[in-house]
Design a protein around this motif. Sequence first.
Motif, PDB file in Angstrom:
ATOM      1  N   ASP A   1       0.816  -1.220   0.000  1.00  0.00           N
ATOM      2  CA  ASP A   1       0.000   0.000   0.000  1.00  0.00           C
ATOM      3  C   ASP A   1       0.846   1.265   0.000  1.00  0.00           C
ATOM      4  OD1 ASP A   1       0.819  -0.289   2.676  1.00  0.00           O
ATOM      5  OD2 ASP A   1      -1.197  -0.115   3.501  1.00  0.00           O
TER       6      ASP A   1
ATOM      7  N   GLN B   1       6.453  -5.492   5.733  1.00  0.00           N
ATOM      8  CA  GLN B   1       5.378  -6.224   5.064  1.00  0.00           C
ATOM      9  C   GLN B   1       5.900  -7.555   4.521  1.00  0.00           C
ATOM     10  OE1 GLN B   1       4.232  -3.079   2.319  1.00  0.00           O
ATOM     11  NE2 GLN B   1       2.302  -2.772   3.417  1.00  0.00           N
TER      12      GLN B   1
ATOM     13  N   THR C   1       6.422 -10.043   7.301  1.00  0.00           N
ATOM     14  CA  THR C   1       5.136 -10.533   7.800  1.00  0.00           C
ATOM     15  C   THR C   1       4.589 -11.625   6.884  1.00  0.00           C
ATOM     16  OG1 THR C   1       4.654  -8.424   8.874  1.00  0.00           O
ATOM     17  CG2 THR C   1       2.770  -9.857   8.396  1.00  0.00           C
TER      18      THR C   1
ATOM     19  N   SER D   1      -1.927  -4.403   2.896  1.00  0.00           N
ATOM     20  CA  SER D   1      -2.245  -3.310   3.806  1.00  0.00           C
ATOM     21  C   SER D   1      -1.266  -3.257   4.967  1.00  0.00           C
ATOM     22  CB  SER D   1      -3.662  -3.473   4.359  1.00  0.00           C
ATOM     23  OG  SER D   1      -4.599  -3.391   3.315  1.00  0.00           O
ATOM     24  N   THR D   2      -0.981  -2.055   5.386  1.00  0.00           N
ATOM     25  CA  THR D   2      -0.105  -1.845   6.536  1.00  0.00           C
ATOM     26  C   THR D   2      -0.954  -1.918   7.802  1.00  0.00           C
ATOM     27  OG1 THR D   2       1.338  -0.439   5.229  1.00  0.00           O
ATOM     28  CG2 THR D   2       1.511  -0.229   7.599  1.00  0.00           C
ATOM     29  N   SER D   3      -0.517  -2.734   8.733  1.00  0.00           N
ATOM     30  CA  SER D   3      -1.206  -2.881  10.014  1.00  0.00           C
ATOM     31  C   SER D   3      -0.358  -2.247  11.119  1.00  0.00           C
ATOM     32  CB  SER D   3      -1.400  -4.365  10.328  1.00  0.00           C
ATOM     33  OG  SER D   3      -0.129  -4.981  10.517  1.00  0.00           O
ATOM     34  N   VAL D   4      -0.913  -2.182  12.292  1.00  0.00           N
ATOM     35  CA  VAL D   4      -0.159  -1.674  13.441  1.00  0.00           C
ATOM     36  C   VAL D   4       1.070  -2.542  13.685  1.00  0.00           C
ATOM     37  CG1 VAL D   4      -0.239  -1.297  15.942  1.00  0.00           C
ATOM     38  CG2 VAL D   4      -2.158  -0.589  14.514  1.00  0.00           C
TER      39      VAL D   4
END
Length: 147
Positions: free
Chosen positions: A42, A113, A116, A75-78
């Motif tokens: 993203d 990302q 992950t 998507s970027t998460s916390v």
Amino acid sequence: MGRVLLLDSGLLGMVTHPRRNLEEKEWLEQHISTGDIVLIPDVADYEVRRELLRAEKITGIARLDALGEALGVVSTSVGILREAASLWAEVRRQGRPTANDAALDVDVIIAAQARTIAREDHEVTVATTNVSHLSRFVDARLWPDIA
């Protein structure tokens, strides 16, 4: 499970150009046709999109939107942002920053990302136009070097 390729901003900008970069577009099509999972971070979308918006490149925006829908966007998460912050701090402690201290530093976010996704048993490679920063953290290669 499968091989995942993340497109960095430079390559993403090239493959969404409406008239140029045929070699890059063919490379992308080849990887999709062989079963690689190709995703758009993203933050790479953000970097490309902001310039397209500034320059009012409507066709480029439409191509970026279509590619994101076709491939998928990470998507970027916390959790990803926290890992990126750790990477950012680590390279600064080593005296080897990847961006200006005031910069958001998209490279560490893309690296987080990739890490992950790799934890989900995927082989992940960042397809890039510049390996110097990303390769400190993850498998990052110049896009033509990815077979």
